[in-house]
Design a protein around this motif. Sequence first.
Motif, PDB file in Angstrom:
ATOM      1  N   SER A  75      21.618   0.297 -28.504  1.00 62.52           N
ATOM      2  CA  SER A  75      20.909   0.649 -27.265  1.00 62.52           C
ATOM      3  C   SER A  75      21.593   1.805 -26.535  1.00 62.52           C
ATOM      4  N   GLU A  76      22.923   1.861 -26.585  1.00 61.33           N
ATOM      5  CA  GLU A  76      23.649   2.994 -25.982  1.00 61.33           C
ATOM      6  C   GLU A  76      23.287   4.297 -26.688  1.00 61.33           C
ATOM      7  N   LEU A  77      23.280   4.263 -28.026  1.00 59.49           N
ATOM      8  CA  LEU A  77      22.947   5.464 -28.787  1.00 59.49           C
ATOM      9  C   LEU A  77      21.501   5.877 -28.567  1.00 59.49           C
ATOM     10  N   ASN A  78      20.606   4.890 -28.473  1.00 62.21           N
ATOM     11  CA  ASN A  78      19.204   5.193 -28.219  1.00 62.21           C
ATOM     12  C   ASN A  78      19.047   5.878 -26.871  1.00 62.21           C
ATOM     13  N   LEU A 106      18.525  15.440 -42.060  1.00 61.48           N
ATOM     14  CA  LEU A 106      18.442  14.062 -42.559  1.00 61.48           C
ATOM     15  C   LEU A 106      19.465  13.154 -41.872  1.00 61.48           C
ATOM     16  N   PHE A 107      20.666  13.672 -41.653  1.00 63.32           N
ATOM     17  CA  PHE A 107      21.704  12.910 -40.969  1.00 63.32           C
ATOM     18  C   PHE A 107      21.238  12.526 -39.566  1.00 63.32           C
ATOM     19  N   GLY A 108      20.694  13.485 -38.829  1.00 62.12           N
ATOM     20  CA  GLY A 108      20.215  13.225 -37.470  1.00 62.12           C
ATOM     21  C   GLY A 108      19.068  12.230 -37.430  1.00 62.12           C
ATOM     22  N   ILE A 109      18.134  12.363 -38.363  1.00 59.81           N
ATOM     23  CA  ILE A 109      17.011  11.427 -38.425  1.00 59.81           C
ATOM     24  C   ILE A 109      17.519  10.019 -38.727  1.00 59.81           C
ATOM     25  N   GLY A 110      18.403   9.913 -39.708  1.00 56.08           N
ATOM     26  CA  GLY A 110      18.957   8.607 -40.058  1.00 56.08           C
ATOM     27  C   GLY A 110      19.741   7.995 -38.915  1.00 56.08           C
ATOM     28  N   TRP A 111      20.489   8.825 -38.202  1.00 52.82           N
ATOM     29  CA  TRP A 111      21.269   8.321 -37.074  1.00 52.82           C
ATOM     30  C   TRP A 111      20.358   7.839 -35.962  1.00 52.82           C
ATOM     31  N   ALA A 112      19.303   8.600 -35.671  1.00 51.39           N
ATOM     32  CA  ALA A 112      18.374   8.207 -34.607  1.00 51.39           C
ATOM     33  C   ALA A 112      17.643   6.915 -34.962  1.00 51.39           C
ATOM     34  N   ILE A 113      17.289   6.738 -36.236  1.00 49.95           N
ATOM     35  CA  ILE A 113      16.571   5.532 -36.658  1.00 49.95           C
ATOM     36  C   ILE A 113      17.495   4.316 -36.677  1.00 49.95           C
ATOM     37  N   SER A 114      18.672   4.482 -37.261  1.00 46.95           N
ATOM     38  CA  SER A 114      19.550   3.326 -37.485  1.00 46.95           C
ATOM     39  C   SER A 114      20.538   3.082 -36.351  1.00 46.95           C
ATOM     40  N   GLY A 115      20.760   4.075 -35.534  1.00 45.27           N
ATOM     41  CA  GLY A 115      21.756   3.934 -34.473  1.00 45.27           C
ATOM     42  C   GLY A 115      23.170   4.084 -34.984  1.00 45.27           C
ATOM     43  N   GLY A 116      23.334   4.729 -36.130  1.00 42.50           N
ATOM     44  CA  GLY A 116      24.696   4.878 -36.631  1.00 42.50           C
ATOM     45  C   GLY A 116      24.845   5.963 -37.666  1.00 42.50           C
ATOM     46  N   CYS A 117      25.876   6.773 -37.506  1.00 40.63           N
ATOM     47  CA  CYS A 117      26.277   7.692 -38.559  1.00 40.63           C
ATOM     48  C   CYS A 117      27.044   6.849 -39.581  1.00 40.63           C
ATOM     49  N   PRO A 118      27.504   7.395 -40.683  1.00 36.41           N
ATOM     50  CA  PRO A 118      28.130   6.545 -41.699  1.00 36.41           C
ATOM     51  C   PRO A 118      29.301   5.691 -41.224  1.00 36.41           C
ATOM     52  N   TYR A 129      27.585  -7.331 -35.705  1.00 38.73           N
ATOM     53  CA  TYR A 129      26.186  -6.892 -35.742  1.00 38.73           C
ATOM     54  C   TYR A 129      25.747  -6.781 -37.202  1.00 38.73           C
ATOM     55  N   LEU A 130      25.167  -7.856 -37.740  1.00 41.59           N
ATOM     56  CA  LEU A 130      24.841  -7.934 -39.163  1.00 41.59           C
ATOM     57  C   LEU A 130      23.764  -6.947 -39.630  1.00 41.59           C
ATOM     58  N   PRO A 131      22.795  -6.541 -38.791  1.00 44.42           N
ATOM     59  CA  PRO A 131      21.839  -5.532 -39.275  1.00 44.42           C
ATOM     60  C   PRO A 131      22.489  -4.218 -39.711  1.00 44.42           C
ATOM     61  N   ALA A 132      23.750  -4.010 -39.345  1.00 46.76           N
ATOM     62  CA  ALA A 132      24.474  -2.812 -39.797  1.00 46.76           C
ATOM     63  C   ALA A 132      24.583  -2.775 -41.318  1.00 46.76           C
ATOM     64  N   LEU A 133      24.500  -3.937 -41.955  1.00 45.29           N
ATOM     65  CA  LEU A 133      24.522  -3.979 -43.425  1.00 45.29           C
ATOM     66  C   LEU A 133      23.375  -3.162 -44.010  1.00 45.29           C
ATOM     67  N   ILE A 147      24.407   0.434 -43.874  1.00 39.04           N
ATOM     68  CA  ILE A 147      25.419   0.718 -44.895  1.00 39.04           C
ATOM     69  C   ILE A 147      24.757   0.848 -46.262  1.00 39.04           C
ATOM     70  N   VAL A 148      23.830  -0.059 -46.574  1.00 42.14           N
ATOM     71  CA  VAL A 148      23.093   0.041 -47.834  1.00 42.14           C
ATOM     72  C   VAL A 148      22.311   1.359 -47.872  1.00 42.14           C
ATOM     73  N   GLY A 149      21.701   1.728 -46.740  1.00 37.05           N
ATOM     74  CA  GLY A 149      20.959   2.997 -46.660  1.00 37.05           C
ATOM     75  C   GLY A 149      21.849   4.204 -46.922  1.00 37.05           C
ATOM     76  N   VAL A 150      23.067   4.180 -46.407  1.00 39.99           N
ATOM     77  CA  VAL A 150      24.007   5.280 -46.644  1.00 39.99           C
ATOM     78  C   VAL A 150      24.325   5.384 -48.130  1.00 39.99           C
ATOM     79  N   VAL A 151      24.624   4.247 -48.751  1.00 38.06           N
ATOM     80  CA  VAL A 151      24.969   4.248 -50.177  1.00 38.06           C
ATOM     81  C   VAL A 151      23.775   4.717 -51.012  1.00 38.06           C
ATOM     82  N   VAL A 152      22.577   4.192 -50.714  1.00 32.27           N
ATOM     83  CA  VAL A 152      21.371   4.607 -51.455  1.00 32.27           C
ATOM     84  C   VAL A 152      21.106   6.094 -51.244  1.00 32.27           C
ATOM     85  N   GLY A 153      21.272   6.567 -49.996  1.00 33.37           N
ATOM     86  CA  GLY A 153      21.066   7.985 -49.712  1.00 33.37           C
ATOM     87  C   GLY A 153      22.007   8.888 -50.482  1.00 33.37           C
ATOM     88  N   VAL A 154      23.270   8.492 -50.572  1.00 28.95           N
ATOM     89  CA  VAL A 154      24.239   9.285 -51.334  1.00 28.95           C
ATOM     90  C   VAL A 154      23.865   9.298 -52.808  1.00 28.95           C
TER      91      VAL A 154
END
Length: 138
Positions: free
Chosen positions: A31-34, A81-93, A104-108, A111-118
């Motif tokens: 919510s802070e990042l949003n 792509l980094f900015g879009i992902g950060w805005a959607i997920s609320g987190g850089c890698p 905060y378990l939804p962070a998993l 993390i999976v999205g970062v690995v799949v993206g790479v």
Amino acid sequence: MATRGAVLGANIVGGLTLGFVVFNIGFGDYSELNRMFTFQDLRMLFSFAGAVGIIVVMFALLRVRKTPGRIHAGVVPGAILFGIGWAISGGCPAIPIIQLAGGYLPALITIVGVVVGVRLCRWANGKYFHLDRGSCGL
């Protein structure tokens, strides 16, 4: 010259300190990042600006004069792509790791999205773009 152990120890202490500070100023809170990305609360944005200011001063004190030269072909699409992902997920890698440590378990999912993206980046790079090997991170 510093030993490997001393460098590793300094990196661990620095990383833990950074994680503590980042968590306590709210960078792990979606919510802070949003609110930052929607310009409802500029406190986080000012934190970024302050960090950039500190880096500029440190570079000046250390007399870092190296210029980046030509911009890598993947920088602009990667930044978008980094900015879009950060805005959607609320987190850089790094932020999802802090979120996970805070329970905060939804962070998993992030993390999976970062690995799949790479992995997708490496696949697309190998098949289509043929940029240098370090262009996909991780």
